[in-house]
Design a protein around this motif. Sequence first.
Motif, PDB file in Angstrom:
ATOM      1  N   VAL A  17       0.757   4.035  -3.222  1.00  0.00           N
ATOM      2  CA  VAL A  17       0.296   5.224  -2.834  1.00  0.00           C
ATOM      3  C   VAL A  17       1.663   6.476  -2.941  1.00  0.00           C
ATOM      4  O   VAL A  17       1.399   7.387  -3.430  1.00  0.00           O
ATOM      5  CB  VAL A  17      -0.100   5.503  -1.188  1.00  0.00           C
ATOM      6  CG1 VAL A  17      -0.505   7.078  -0.925  1.00  0.00           C
ATOM      7  CG2 VAL A  17      -1.408   4.806  -1.069  1.00  0.00           C
ATOM      8  N   GLY A  18       2.845   5.697  -2.623  1.00  0.00           N
ATOM      9  CA  GLY A  18       3.941   6.598  -2.996  1.00  0.00           C
ATOM     10  C   GLY A  18       4.192   6.752  -4.327  1.00  0.00           C
ATOM     11  O   GLY A  18       4.453   8.057  -5.001  1.00  0.00           O
ATOM     12  N   ASN A  19       3.616   5.885  -5.356  1.00  0.00           N
ATOM     13  CA  ASN A  19       3.699   6.161  -6.794  1.00  0.00           C
ATOM     14  C   ASN A  19       2.994   7.224  -7.199  1.00  0.00           C
ATOM     15  O   ASN A  19       3.085   7.998  -8.052  1.00  0.00           O
ATOM     16  CB  ASN A  19       3.443   4.821  -7.609  1.00  0.00           C
ATOM     17  CG  ASN A  19       4.989   3.934  -7.566  1.00  0.00           C
ATOM     18  OD1 ASN A  19       5.796   4.529  -7.112  1.00  0.00           O
ATOM     19  ND2 ASN A  19       4.593   2.617  -7.744  1.00  0.00           N
ATOM     20  N   VAL A  20       1.695   7.169  -6.608  1.00  0.00           N
ATOM     21  CA  VAL A  20       0.774   8.183  -6.823  1.00  0.00           C
ATOM     22  C   VAL A  20       1.203   9.570  -6.637  1.00  0.00           C
ATOM     23  O   VAL A  20       1.169  10.471  -7.290  1.00  0.00           O
ATOM     24  CB  VAL A  20      -0.576   8.015  -6.100  1.00  0.00           C
ATOM     25  CG1 VAL A  20      -1.588   9.101  -6.526  1.00  0.00           C
ATOM     26  CG2 VAL A  20      -1.362   6.703  -6.689  1.00  0.00           C
ATOM     27  N   ILE A  21       1.836   9.955  -5.436  1.00  0.00           N
ATOM     28  CA  ILE A  21       2.484  11.126  -4.880  1.00  0.00           C
ATOM     29  C   ILE A  21       3.521  11.655  -6.001  1.00  0.00           C
ATOM     30  O   ILE A  21       3.589  12.508  -6.329  1.00  0.00           O
ATOM     31  CB  ILE A  21       3.151  10.838  -3.688  1.00  0.00           C
ATOM     32  CG1 ILE A  21       1.782  10.680  -2.499  1.00  0.00           C
ATOM     33  CG2 ILE A  21       3.865  12.023  -3.344  1.00  0.00           C
ATOM     34  CD1 ILE A  21       2.350  10.295  -1.115  1.00  0.00           C
ATOM     35  N   ARG A  22       4.565  10.465  -6.134  1.00  0.00           N
ATOM     36  CA  ARG A  22       5.504  10.978  -7.021  1.00  0.00           C
ATOM     37  C   ARG A  22       5.066  11.141  -8.559  1.00  0.00           C
ATOM     38  O   ARG A  22       5.766  12.163  -9.350  1.00  0.00           O
ATOM     39  CB  ARG A  22       6.510   9.786  -6.957  1.00  0.00           C
ATOM     40  CG  ARG A  22       7.559   9.852  -6.009  1.00  0.00           C
ATOM     41  CD  ARG A  22       8.794   8.681  -6.128  1.00  0.00           C
ATOM     42  NE  ARG A  22       8.389   7.239  -6.041  1.00  0.00           N
ATOM     43  CZ  ARG A  22       7.986   6.864  -4.724  1.00  0.00           C
ATOM     44  NH1 ARG A  22       7.588   7.566  -3.482  1.00  0.00           N
ATOM     45  NH2 ARG A  22       7.428   5.888  -4.620  1.00  0.00           N
ATOM     46  N   HIS A  23       4.178  10.357  -9.193  1.00  0.00           N
ATOM     47  CA  HIS A  23       4.000  10.195 -10.535  1.00  0.00           C
ATOM     48  C   HIS A  23       2.716  11.064 -11.078  1.00  0.00           C
ATOM     49  O   HIS A  23       2.600  11.420 -12.117  1.00  0.00           O
ATOM     50  CB  HIS A  23       3.963   8.900 -10.942  1.00  0.00           C
ATOM     51  CG  HIS A  23       5.450   8.460 -10.959  1.00  0.00           C
ATOM     52  ND1 HIS A  23       6.187   8.745 -11.520  1.00  0.00           N
ATOM     53  CD2 HIS A  23       5.754   7.296 -10.156  1.00  0.00           C
ATOM     54  CE1 HIS A  23       7.373   7.991 -11.059  1.00  0.00           C
ATOM     55  NE2 HIS A  23       6.937   6.962 -10.035  1.00  0.00           N
ATOM     56  N   VAL A  24       1.693  11.333 -10.045  1.00  0.00           N
ATOM     57  CA  VAL A  24       0.537  12.002 -10.116  1.00  0.00           C
ATOM     58  C   VAL A  24       0.419  13.434  -9.545  1.00  0.00           C
ATOM     59  O   VAL A  24       0.355  14.164 -10.323  1.00  0.00           O
ATOM     60  CB  VAL A  24      -0.780  11.075  -9.966  1.00  0.00           C
ATOM     61  CG1 VAL A  24      -2.124  11.977 -10.328  1.00  0.00           C
ATOM     62  CG2 VAL A  24      -0.639   9.731 -10.618  1.00  0.00           C
ATOM     63  N   GLY A  25       1.051  13.373  -8.341  1.00  0.00           N
ATOM     64  CA  GLY A  25       1.176  14.530  -7.672  1.00  0.00           C
ATOM     65  C   GLY A  25       0.418  14.455  -6.277  1.00  0.00           C
ATOM     66  O   GLY A  25      -0.135  13.692  -5.923  1.00  0.00           O
ATOM     67  N   VAL A  28       0.753  -1.289   0.206  1.00  0.00           N
ATOM     68  CA  VAL A  28      -0.180   0.169   0.100  1.00  0.00           C
ATOM     69  C   VAL A  28       0.875   1.289   0.042  1.00  0.00           C
ATOM     70  O   VAL A  28       0.634   2.120  -0.894  1.00  0.00           O
ATOM     71  CB  VAL A  28      -1.058  -0.065   1.240  1.00  0.00           C
ATOM     72  CG1 VAL A  28      -1.640   1.456   1.299  1.00  0.00           C
ATOM     73  CG2 VAL A  28      -1.845  -1.003   1.021  1.00  0.00           C
ATOM     74  N   THR A  29       1.838   1.237   0.887  1.00  0.00           N
ATOM     75  CA  THR A  29       2.889   2.331   0.737  1.00  0.00           C
ATOM     76  C   THR A  29       3.685   2.639  -0.481  1.00  0.00           C
ATOM     77  O   THR A  29       3.577   3.753  -0.891  1.00  0.00           O
ATOM     78  CB  THR A  29       3.986   2.104   1.918  1.00  0.00           C
ATOM     79  OG1 THR A  29       3.247   1.804   3.200  1.00  0.00           O
ATOM     80  CG2 THR A  29       4.822   3.322   1.854  1.00  0.00           C
ATOM     81  N   GLU A  30       3.885   1.540  -1.160  1.00  0.00           N
ATOM     82  CA  GLU A  30       4.648   1.787  -2.522  1.00  0.00           C
ATOM     83  C   GLU A  30       3.552   2.314  -3.408  1.00  0.00           C
ATOM     84  O   GLU A  30       4.011   3.207  -4.257  1.00  0.00           O
ATOM     85  CB  GLU A  30       5.060   0.538  -2.856  1.00  0.00           C
ATOM     86  CG  GLU A  30       6.397  -0.095  -2.052  1.00  0.00           C
ATOM     87  CD  GLU A  30       7.516   1.056  -2.291  1.00  0.00           C
ATOM     88  OE1 GLU A  30       7.636   1.787  -3.329  1.00  0.00           O
ATOM     89  OE2 GLU A  30       8.239   1.154  -1.309  1.00  0.00           O
TER      90      GLU A  30
END
Length: 180
Positions: free
Chosen positions: A98-106, A94-96
Amino acid sequence: MGDLRAALASHGITLPSLRPDLPTFAGTYEPPAGLIALGNCNAATARKLAAALRGSGRILLDLDLPATLGAVPDLRRTLRRCLGEPSADVQLCVTELVGNVIRHVGEGTPVRVRVARVEGGRVRVEVADPDARALPVLLHATGDDEAGRGLALLDAMALRWGVEQGVAGKAVWCELAEAK
């Protein structure tokens, strides 16, 4: 019909009226026997209905939140409570995601995090966001790379993973053998 409503209610689904709208049809339309008009369902209800009908399992967590770094520790604690066990693998996935959304979507992007127990004792993790274009890519990071290991880690831990694209976004999901 009551049995259908009860079964769907157990999955948190409430349907609009299943009767035809008589003023609209004004006697010019005769629905076939057994027709259930679900066209008035919103997207969230339609997703829940589809999951219930395909036997998606028991939903342990279904949460809408903004994808922020500050939300991740609370999300991990919530996962531990929902699963009733430490569940480090589920928390990491889940952390990875959600982290991808933060890094790649905003940062601040609205996401839906869903965790469910599915057939065979597996745990399915799903993180959905509204950007259908920012698709995850499995990279092969070298020892000097500072990023690019998240999906490789997920790929190594999960039995399988993938992406479901829709017109209103995408959902990246993975399935783990069991909560650990």
